[in-house]
Design a protein around this motif. Sequence first.
Motif, mmCIF file in Angstrom:
data_model
loop_
_atom_site.group_PDB
_atom_site.id
_atom_site.type_symbol
_atom_site.label_atom_id
_atom_site.label_comp_id
_atom_site.label_asym_id
_atom_site.label_seq_id
_atom_site.Cartn_x
_atom_site.Cartn_y
_atom_site.Cartn_z
ATOM 1 N N VAL A 1 -5.606 11.348 10.794
ATOM 2 C CA VAL A 1 -4.303 11.847 10.361
ATOM 3 C C VAL A 1 -3.176 10.941 10.846
ATOM 4 N N VAL A 2 -3.267 10.491 12.094
ATOM 5 C CA VAL A 2 -2.228 9.613 12.641
ATOM 6 C C VAL A 2 -2.183 8.292 11.877
ATOM 7 N N ALA A 3 -3.347 7.778 11.501
ATOM 8 C CA ALA A 3 -3.385 6.534 10.730
ATOM 9 C C ALA A 3 -2.624 6.695 9.411
ATOM 10 N N VAL B 1 -7.251 27.350 11.289
ATOM 11 C CA VAL B 1 -8.176 26.220 11.073
ATOM 12 C C VAL B 1 -8.146 25.273 12.267
ATOM 13 N N LEU B 2 -6.958 24.991 12.768
ATOM 14 C CA LEU B 2 -6.833 24.097 13.918
ATOM 15 C C LEU B 2 -7.439 24.724 15.171
ATOM 16 N N THR B 3 -7.354 26.037 15.281
ATOM 17 C CA THR B 3 -7.982 26.736 16.407
ATOM 18 C C THR B 3 -9.491 26.513 16.397
ATOM 19 N N VAL B 4 -10.102 26.610 15.229
ATOM 20 C CA VAL B 4 -11.550 26.378 15.104
ATOM 21 C C VAL B 4 -11.897 24.951 15.510
ATOM 22 N N ILE B 5 -11.107 23.985 15.062
ATOM 23 C CA ILE B 5 -11.364 22.577 15.402
ATOM 24 C C ILE B 5 -11.308 22.364 16.909
ATOM 25 N N LEU B 6 -10.322 22.972 17.567
ATOM 26 C CA LEU B 6 -10.180 22.806 19.013
ATOM 27 C C LEU B 6 -11.321 23.475 19.774
ATOM 28 N N VAL B 7 -11.832 24.580 19.255
ATOM 29 C CA VAL B 7 -12.970 25.242 19.900
ATOM 30 C C VAL B 7 -14.216 24.371 19.808
ATOM 31 N N LEU B 8 -14.383 23.664 18.690
ATOM 32 C CA LEU B 8 -15.588 22.862 18.468
ATOM 33 C C LEU B 8 -15.661 21.627 19.346
ATOM 34 N N GLY B 9 -14.532 21.174 19.892
ATOM 35 C CA GLY B 9 -14.620 20.073 20.845
ATOM 36 C C GLY B 9 -13.489 19.089 20.761
ATOM 37 N N MET B 10 -13.193 18.464 21.925
ATOM 38 C CA MET B 10 -12.097 17.511 22.005
ATOM 39 C C MET B 10 -12.389 16.244 21.220
ATOM 40 N N LYS B 11 -13.662 15.794 21.205
ATOM 41 C CA LYS B 11 -13.955 14.552 20.499
ATOM 42 C C LYS B 11 -13.737 14.722 19.007
ATOM 43 N N LEU B 12 -14.126 15.895 18.470
ATOM 44 C CA LEU B 12 -13.854 16.174 17.063
ATOM 45 C C LEU B 12 -12.355 16.198 16.830
ATOM 46 N N SER B 13 -11.618 16.833 17.754
ATOM 47 C CA SER B 13 -10.165 16.880 17.629
ATOM 48 C C SER B 13 -9.589 15.472 17.620
ATOM 49 N N ALA B 14 -10.130 14.603 18.491
ATOM 50 C CA ALA B 14 -9.640 13.230 18.572
ATOM 51 C C ALA B 14 -9.919 12.466 17.281
ATOM 52 N N ARG B 15 -11.088 12.699 16.675
ATOM 53 C CA ARG B 15 -11.412 12.007 15.430
ATOM 54 C C ARG B 15 -10.516 12.451 14.295
ATOM 55 N N VAL B 16 -10.310 13.772 14.183
ATOM 56 C CA VAL B 16 -9.394 14.286 13.156
ATOM 57 C C VAL B 16 -7.997 13.714 13.362
ATOM 58 N N THR B 17 -7.558 13.700 14.619
ATOM 59 C CA THR B 17 -6.232 13.192 14.935
ATOM 60 C C THR B 17 -6.101 11.730 14.558
ATOM 61 N N THR B 18 -7.131 10.929 14.860
ATOM 62 C CA THR B 18 -7.078 9.493 14.560
ATOM 63 C C THR B 18 -6.867 9.245 13.076
ATOM 64 N N PHE C 1 4.181 13.642 1.262
ATOM 65 C CA PHE C 1 2.755 13.760 1.577
ATOM 66 C C PHE C 1 2.498 13.374 3.031
ATOM 67 N N GLY C 2 3.116 12.283 3.475
ATOM 68 C CA GLY C 2 2.948 11.841 4.859
ATOM 69 C C GLY C 2 3.469 12.857 5.853
#
Length: 501
Positions: free
Chosen positions: A197-199, A178-195, A344-345
């Motif tokens: 999750v990190v929050a 799943v993470l491989t697909v996210i990374l293929v789709l683009g860095m900005k999407l990866s950054a949004r997902v990361t933001t 959960f965290g």
Amino acid sequence: MSTQQDPPPSRDGLFRTKTVEQSIRDTEEPEHALKKSLSALDLTVFGVGVIIGTGIFVLTGKVAKETAGPATAIAFVVAGVVCALAALCYAEFASTVPVAGSAYTFSYASLGELVAWIIGWDLVLEFALGTAVVAVGWSGYVRSLLDNIGWSLPDGLSGTDATAGFGFDVLAFALVLVLTVILVLGMKLSARVTTVVVAIKVAVVLVVIIAGLFFIDTANYSPFIPEAQPQSSGAGLQAPLVQLIFGYAPTNFGVMGIFTAASIVFFAFIGFDVVATAAEETKLPQRDMPRGIMASLLICTTLYVAVSIVVTGMEHYSDLSVDAPLADAFKAVGHPVYAGIISFGAAIGLTVVCMILLLGQTRVFFAMSRDGLLPRFFSKTHPRFHTPYRPTILLGVIIAIVAGFTSIDELATLVNIGTLFAFVVVALGVIVLRRTRPELHRAFRTPWVPLLPIASVAASAWLMLNLPAETWLRFGIWMVIGVVIYFTYGRKHSRVSQTTG
């Protein structure tokens, strides 16, 4: 751009360098260019996202109980200082050579092709193994949460019977895909997902700190630095290398135990260097790379110290759990609800750790491919998403399979030694590039060169010596394999060798 002051390259030299100017020009080739979409905030989020993971949720209890007691907080500071020394060196390189590849690219510009290949090969191992280890850890947390609500996976699909017979960790496998697909789709999407999750992850850590303050018993801090005890480190290859070479036996507890603990909790900081791999995809790398690297390291060190102080205050260090110290500390004071929140965290947090480690590995692989040291097939970016989709898919599938079939607990220390080795190379590279290319514009300059880089090399080398000799042996075998590949393929296909001489 003129390259008259570049070091003279040699077609046959093992230490031929790739100029900074050429590295930057390569990023402008349409088919091999990555999209610039990241800001300083994105980089800081990436750094915090990958650093806060297994270390803060697991290592705190293990180190406090077995090695440093309440002084674990000091051990985190020591490890943070070692990383800060390296981070200052990384910041100079990342702002001067804003190209994908991190330590690989930096060493190519300063120490030469053979060293660059070795460090690139090292990073491939570090990030791949780190991704697989974290994916397996994530799977364990998710299975624990499922058990709490009465759901469970068959043993054959949870990886639990992998040593007894057939076992496949379907959760770890699925996560990496799943993470491989996210990374293929683009860095900005990866950054949004990361933001997002990190929050969530940082919020959970703050809950631990703030709620835990109300349950601290100051008597648990006595003694803050427990009396030193001989460390039972095993014999032969299980013993730390420093013991086999110098006859020095590390101790548990005591002042020296703090430094022993620092070599263990260093694992908790692994990943901040991944930020440097995204230099080419940063809008203003000269300004934002140093900010992202240093900010993420400062934030995480502060959180680590605070958590360790709170947990060792809630429960005496000798009673702490090794497997789930934060959750079990709240259970011990009669608040199991917090334990569920922490689990959960941890599960949410490890998701982004896994993604950013995978991101780092694909960028190193991409950079090596673009230079011809690996097949150029892998250096083509996606025509729509402008991501290195070919190495991302290849490595994602391989790591997913590895995570599905392997527990790889004993190999986790290879991640430590790989990271420390990269720190040493980057610090040396700063010294060399200052001498060979003093005229380069450096948006960020590492202070006190060469003293600070030398201190970084010494600190990293000391932590490496505290790792088991068996880890050094495995690392050496991987390096030998890499050298063989370089001489049979990489050296012949190097673009630097084809365009010089």
